[in-house]
Write a protein that holds these residues in place. Structure first.
Motif, mmCIF file in Angstrom:
data_model
loop_
_atom_site.group_PDB
_atom_site.id
_atom_site.type_symbol
_atom_site.label_atom_id
_atom_site.label_comp_id
_atom_site.label_asym_id
_atom_site.label_seq_id
_atom_site.Cartn_x
_atom_site.Cartn_y
_atom_site.Cartn_z
ATOM 1 N N ALA A 88 38.797 38.096 47.556
ATOM 2 C CA ALA A 88 39.821 39.044 47.114
ATOM 3 C C ALA A 88 41.055 38.316 46.590
ATOM 4 O O ALA A 88 41.664 38.742 45.598
ATOM 5 C CB ALA A 88 40.207 39.976 48.266
ATOM 6 N N THR A 89 41.414 37.220 47.230
ATOM 7 C CA THR A 89 42.567 36.442 46.765
ATOM 8 C C THR A 89 42.251 35.767 45.441
ATOM 9 O O THR A 89 43.115 35.648 44.561
ATOM 10 C CB THR A 89 42.971 35.402 47.814
ATOM 11 O OG1 THR A 89 43.213 36.064 49.060
ATOM 12 C CG2 THR A 89 44.225 34.654 47.409
ATOM 13 N N ALA A 90 41.019 35.329 45.254
ATOM 14 C CA ALA A 90 40.613 34.754 43.974
ATOM 15 C C ALA A 90 40.710 35.795 42.858
ATOM 16 O O ALA A 90 41.181 35.503 41.755
ATOM 17 C CB ALA A 90 39.195 34.196 44.064
ATOM 18 N N VAL A 91 40.255 37.013 43.142
ATOM 19 C CA VAL A 91 40.378 38.099 42.163
ATOM 20 C C VAL A 91 41.847 38.320 41.819
ATOM 21 O O VAL A 91 42.215 38.493 40.640
ATOM 22 C CB VAL A 91 39.750 39.393 42.708
ATOM 23 C CG1 VAL A 91 40.104 40.584 41.809
ATOM 24 C CG2 VAL A 91 38.241 39.258 42.821
ATOM 25 N N LYS A 92 42.703 38.287 42.826
ATOM 26 C CA LYS A 92 44.138 38.476 42.604
ATOM 27 C C LYS A 92 44.698 37.405 41.677
ATOM 28 O O LYS A 92 45.516 37.678 40.785
ATOM 29 C CB LYS A 92 44.867 38.460 43.944
ATOM 30 C CG LYS A 92 46.351 38.781 43.873
ATOM 31 C CD LYS A 92 46.954 38.776 45.280
ATOM 32 C CE LYS A 92 48.452 39.057 45.237
ATOM 33 N NZ LYS A 92 49.049 38.973 46.602
ATOM 34 N N ALA A 93 44.259 36.150 41.875
ATOM 35 C CA ALA A 93 44.734 35.057 41.021
ATOM 36 C C ALA A 93 44.390 35.324 39.562
ATOM 37 O O ALA A 93 45.239 35.170 38.665
ATOM 38 C CB ALA A 93 44.121 33.735 41.475
ATOM 39 N N VAL A 107 42.241 44.150 35.956
ATOM 40 C CA VAL A 107 41.726 43.834 37.296
ATOM 41 C C VAL A 107 40.201 43.851 37.279
ATOM 42 O O VAL A 107 39.549 43.024 37.928
ATOM 43 C CB VAL A 107 42.276 44.828 38.339
ATOM 44 C CG1 VAL A 107 41.640 44.583 39.710
ATOM 45 C CG2 VAL A 107 43.791 44.718 38.435
ATOM 46 N N ASN A 108 39.617 44.766 36.534
ATOM 47 C CA ASN A 108 38.156 44.829 36.463
ATOM 48 C C ASN A 108 37.596 43.567 35.802
ATOM 49 O O ASN A 108 36.546 43.046 36.210
ATOM 50 C CB ASN A 108 37.711 46.074 35.685
ATOM 51 C CG ASN A 108 37.894 47.343 36.485
ATOM 52 O OD1 ASN A 108 37.807 47.330 37.713
ATOM 53 N ND2 ASN A 108 38.162 48.450 35.809
ATOM 54 N N VAL A 109 38.274 43.079 34.770
ATOM 55 C CA VAL A 109 37.860 41.819 34.152
ATOM 56 C C VAL A 109 37.961 40.694 35.176
ATOM 57 O O VAL A 109 37.073 39.826 35.265
ATOM 58 C CB VAL A 109 38.720 41.508 32.909
ATOM 59 C CG1 VAL A 109 38.496 40.071 32.439
ATOM 60 C CG2 VAL A 109 38.398 42.488 31.791
#
Length: 445
Positions: A409-414, A424-426
């Motif tokens: 989840a933190t990686a997605v946030k980065a 965010v979906n990308v």
């Protein structure tokens, strides 16, 4: 002195060794230890270095090892130029990002985040080993993304790790040359993050010559950044940006150009260097001559897509010589011999930029002496620049947090917070795409 080069089988190692061969002063490097995970690449590079040394008496002795701890013990300086995942990984970084319509460059945007996520854990392990096995060594980091990796290592080594890059050096040299000034006599007012900085002044004998450049369209159009960004945009900024800011200021054009290219930069280098390492192992091959030809091709095609999209044409011959090896040598000499000098480096902010905390690694002019590199106070950045710097630094911090926690989840946030990733979906798809091609990201859960 003993210099350990991590990533010692890397293609650019002969540049560093070539710089060492020019140093005949007292306290120079007399032993070079090459470390790499690939014994075949180590052997190939050692052949090139042996041919380089053949014309120089009393050249630094070269040894090679695949044992990291053995390489680190007794080191006075550690030069880190590793590439986690190799050039195949870089090509994958570009391919996954471009499939989502975003930039995949190795230090900027989605590609830089992916590279950072798989590199930071390895860099942190190296930092811990250095602290245990060679606590008095200075680490010179050239591993990309250089600012991010330097900051990760600084959490374990403090100010004994210093990041270097040749981009600011080349930019300052080009500006000085256009203005008819000696780069060695010019003070370059440069500030930002690695691959995200601006030259705001160039002082010669106390006089700022940059306004003269900005006021002259012909001069502005005569060098690399002027061709890339255009004279009107440079005058609007009132500064000369690092070439990597082309990815931000002309992102749509850059992405389109990369998508239309026959091969990405990473794929080109992967194929080119595969040929080099295969050929250099052949009996009778002149290793140094082959390396020189391969390097010339590599440098001539640097940022080719950006120059094509901007109509900038071919690179000038004077810009094909690199420069980071000279920065590394000057840095080592300043520390080892207390030869005080000024260099643009990646170091902890302390109180240089008020918008960032003291531990944030930034790229600024530093006074260097036997006690290390000390950032010079600089004027505040304008709002548009500090906004971009703070935004990208926030992304770097999320990358560090993801690498430490293993949080998907933190990686997605980065990814989602980066200015060049617009959804965010990308970001979610990027994380899954990168996890599918990089075993080194299996730690993200």
């Amino acid at each position: 002195m003993r210099l350990t080069i991590l990533g010692g089988g890397g293609f650019r190692v002969p540049l560093v060794y070539g710089a060492l061969l020019t140093d005949r002063g007292e306290g120079r490097v007399t032993e070079v230890v090459l470390h790499d995970l690939d014994a075949g690449r180590l052997h190939a590079v050692a052949r090139v270095l042996a041919e380089q040394a053949s014309a120089t008496g009393d050249a630094p002795r070269v040894t090679a090892t695949t044992d990291l701890d053995e390489a680190l013990r007794g080191a006075d300086f550690v030069f880190s130029a590793i590439r986690v995942g190799g050039l195949e990984g870089r090509a994958d970084d570009e391919r996954v990002a471009l499939a989502e319509g975003v930039l995949g460059q190795e230090t900027v945007g989605a590609g830089g985040i992916a590279y950072g996520l798989r590199t930071v854990p390895v860099a942190v392990d190296i930092a811990r080993r250095v602290a245990r096995l060679a606590p008095d060594a200075w680490v010179i980091n050239f591993t990309n993304p250089a600012g991010l990796v330097t900051e990760a290592m600084s959490r374990h080594l403090g100010d004994r790790v210093i990041g270097i890059c040749d981009s600011p050096v080349g930019l300052g040299r080009r500006i000085a040359r256009v203005l008819g000034a000696d780069p060695k006599q010019a003070w370059i007012d440069y500030v930002g993050l690695n691959h995200l900085g601006w030259v705001r002044g160039l002082r010669v004998a106390g006089r700022d010559e940059l306004p003269r450049l900005l006021a002259d369209p012909a001069l502005l159009g005569s060098f690399e950044e002027g061709k890339l960004f255009g004279a009107d945009w440079l005058r609007s900024l009132g500064a000369i940006p690092n070439e990597y800011l082309h990815y931000y200021y002309f992102n749509r054009e850059a992405v389109h150009s990369y998508q239309q290219a026959e091969r990405t930069r990473g794929a080109f280098l992967r194929d080119q260097q595969a040929r080099f390492y295969a050929e250099v192992g052949n009996r009778g091959t002149r290793a140094l001559e082959l390396w020189d030809r391969t390097r010339a091709e590599r440098e001539a095609t640097y940022m080719a897509e950006n120059r094509e999209s901007a109509g900038a044409g071919e690179r000038d011959a004077d810009d094909l010589s690199g420069g980071y090896e000279k920065v590394a040598l000057a840095l080592m000499r300043a520390i080892a011999r207390d030869e005080r000098t000024t260099l643009i480096l990646n170091v902890r902010n302390r109180h240089t930029l008020a918008a960032l905390d003291p531990d944030a690694v930034i790229e600024v002019p530093c006074l260097v002496d036997a006690s290390g590199a000390h950032p010079v106070a600089v004027d505040p950045l304008p709002g548009h620049a500090i906004g971009l710097v703070c935004s990208v630094k926030a992304v770097e911090r999320e990358v560090l947090a993801a690498a430490e926690s293993g949080s998907r989840a933190t990686a997605v946030k980065a990814f989602a917070l980066h200015p060049l990733v617009d959804s965010v979906n990308v970001a979610r798809r990027l994380v899954e795409g990168y996890r599918a091609v990089h075993p080194g990201l299996d730690y993200l859960k």
